[in-house]
Design a protein around this motif. Sequence first.
Motif, short mmCIF file in Angstrom:
data_model
loop_
_atom_site.label_atom_id
_atom_site.label_comp_id
_atom_site.label_asym_id
_atom_site.label_seq_id
_atom_site.Cartn_x
_atom_site.Cartn_y
_atom_site.Cartn_z
N LEU A 121 22.80 40.04 24.02
CA LEU A 121 23.81 40.95 24.26
C LEU A 121 24.17 41.26 22.76
O LEU A 121 24.51 42.64 22.63
CB LEU A 121 24.93 40.08 25.10
N ALA A 122 24.24 40.22 22.02
CA ALA A 122 24.57 40.50 20.38
C ALA A 122 23.75 41.27 19.91
O ALA A 122 24.05 42.37 19.10
CB ALA A 122 24.63 39.16 19.74
N ARG A 123 22.50 41.58 20.28
CA ARG A 123 21.71 42.51 19.77
C ARG A 123 21.78 43.77 20.14
O ARG A 123 22.03 44.88 19.33
CB ARG A 123 20.26 42.23 20.10
N ILE A 124 22.38 44.08 21.27
CA ILE A 124 22.75 45.46 21.84
C ILE A 124 24.16 46.05 21.21
O ILE A 124 24.20 46.94 20.60
CB ILE A 124 22.79 45.42 23.35
N LEU A 125 25.11 45.00 21.24
CA LEU A 125 26.51 45.29 20.73
C LEU A 125 26.26 45.65 19.34
O LEU A 125 27.16 46.36 18.87
CB LEU A 125 27.53 44.34 21.29
N ALA A 126 25.43 44.86 18.64
CA ALA A 126 25.56 45.00 17.18
C ALA A 126 24.98 46.62 16.73
O ALA A 126 25.39 46.87 15.35
CB ALA A 126 24.56 44.20 16.51
N ARG A 127 24.70 47.13 17.63
CA ARG A 127 24.26 48.71 17.24
C ARG A 127 25.47 49.75 17.66
O ARG A 127 25.23 50.85 17.50
CB ARG A 127 23.03 48.99 18.12
N PRO A 236 31.21 38.31 39.27
CA PRO A 236 30.18 38.31 38.36
C PRO A 236 30.38 39.49 37.09
O PRO A 236 31.21 40.42 37.59
CB PRO A 236 28.88 38.49 38.93
N ILE A 237 29.80 39.76 36.31
CA ILE A 237 29.82 40.85 35.20
C ILE A 237 28.63 41.34 34.98
O ILE A 237 27.55 41.05 35.50
CB ILE A 237 30.17 40.24 33.83
N GLY A 238 28.62 42.78 34.47
CA GLY A 238 27.61 43.66 34.41
C GLY A 238 27.58 44.79 35.26
O GLY A 238 28.23 44.73 36.51
N ASP A 239 26.71 46.00 34.87
CA ASP A 239 26.56 47.16 35.83
C ASP A 239 25.94 46.91 36.94
O ASP A 239 24.67 46.34 36.60
CB ASP A 239 26.26 48.13 34.84
N ALA A 251 21.71 41.24 29.81
CA ALA A 251 22.37 41.58 28.67
C ALA A 251 22.74 43.29 28.69
O ALA A 251 23.97 43.61 28.15
CB ALA A 251 21.93 41.36 27.45
N LEU A 252 21.67 43.91 28.99
CA LEU A 252 21.88 45.20 29.15
C LEU A 252 22.98 45.58 30.37
O LEU A 252 23.73 46.80 30.01
CB LEU A 252 20.33 46.13 29.52
N ALA A 253 23.10 45.16 31.31
CA ALA A 253 23.93 45.30 32.45
C ALA A 253 25.38 45.07 31.88
O ALA A 253 26.14 45.84 32.25
CB ALA A 253 23.48 44.64 33.70
N VAL A 254 25.49 43.97 31.06
CA VAL A 254 26.62 43.36 30.71
C VAL A 254 27.16 44.56 29.65
O VAL A 254 28.46 44.94 29.56
CB VAL A 254 26.62 42.15 30.34
N LEU A 258 30.22 47.18 29.67
CA LEU A 258 31.31 47.03 28.51
C LEU A 258 31.53 48.32 27.91
O LEU A 258 32.60 48.72 27.45
CB LEU A 258 30.82 46.10 27.68
N VAL A 259 30.38 49.08 27.64
CA VAL A 259 30.54 50.49 26.75
C VAL A 259 31.04 51.51 27.85
O VAL A 259 32.19 52.14 27.38
CB VAL A 259 29.14 50.98 26.47
N HIS A 260 31.11 51.42 29.31
CA HIS A 260 31.92 52.07 29.94
C HIS A 260 33.35 51.75 29.80
O HIS A 260 34.39 52.81 29.69
CB HIS A 260 31.59 51.84 31.47
N ALA A 261 33.88 50.47 29.75
CA ALA A 261 35.04 50.10 29.63
C ALA A 261 35.62 50.43 28.27
O ALA A 261 36.76 50.99 28.05
CB ALA A 261 35.31 48.63 29.57
N PHE A 262 34.88 50.73 27.14
CA PHE A 262 35.50 51.44 25.89
C PHE A 262 35.81 52.71 26.13
O PHE A 262 36.68 53.07 25.36
CB PHE A 262 34.21 51.31 25.05
N GLY A 263 35.19 53.52 26.81
CA GLY A 263 35.50 54.81 27.26
C GLY A 263 36.37 54.94 28.46
O GLY A 263 36.71 55.99 28.80
N GLY A 264 36.80 54.06 28.92
CA GLY A 264 37.73 54.10 30.23
C GLY A 264 37.26 54.41 31.52
O GLY A 264 37.72 54.81 32.47
N VAL A 265 35.63 53.92 31.63
CA VAL A 265 34.97 54.57 32.57
C VAL A 265 34.48 53.21 33.39
O VAL A 265 34.23 52.24 33.00
CB VAL A 265 33.54 55.14 32.57
#
Length: 269
Positions: A121-127, A236-239, A251-254, A258-265
């Motif tokens: 998850l950190a590897r994805i979010l770090a980008r 549970p968490i994740g798409d 991690a990809l699902a989570v 989360l990225v959807h949440a950043f955009g309010g989706v």
Amino acid sequence: MHWSDAVRRLREDRQPGVLVTVVAVRGHAPREAGAKLVVGTTATWGSIGGGNLEETAIARARVLVDCGAAEPETLVVALSDKVRTDHGRQCCGGEVTLVLEPLPVVPAVAVFGMGHVGLELARILARHDVELHLVDSRADQLADDRLACLADALATVHVHHAPLPEMELGGLPAGSHVLILTHDHAEDFALCDAALRCRQLGSIGVIGSAAKWQRFRQGLLVEGHTEEEIDRITSPIGDPTVVGKEPATIALAVATALVHAFGGVRTRR
């Protein structure tokens, strides 16, 4: 302070602002193309020429801050004694085109638990352009060689070794998204309990099965939290459209949710 230092300070202080740039000048104007002004909520840095031009830009920039705008906008200001303004007259005779670029506060994310899923998850979010806090009670999970994959991160990464991870919650930036995925269910529960007592946090998510979450929900009720308070936590968490049990897939699902949440989706459940 130079405008670039002001932008950096706003980012570090997690304060919104607007970068104003003169992009075109027709006729006479107090500053040339390329001049910049940084507008914060209570202060400004740099200058695009003062007078009505600058006050008009500042007023518009603060409107953008107040409404949480994310997209740049263009503003054309005529410098003529024949143009009525709210900030006096500037009679240079020219016309100035400005671009106002919002400088929003970047999302903050705290990942508690840097095991297999946490590291992926950190590897994805770090980008992504986020402030990323990585927390674990086990020092070896945060070793430099293990986190070397984050060396070229776009994110601002903070690493926290915390024998009592819940003690780190109070120091997180306001609105932080908290993801709880430690190696220990007791640690997960302690983090859930403490997170519900931290009113400044944003979303809270806990990895695990529906059965695990039902046990946690009952335990949190025993600890004195109301049903409404407990509903702040997602588990549970994740798409759910991202299916699989490999750490990278989880991690990809989570990260997707989360990225959807950043955009309010909102993702569907």
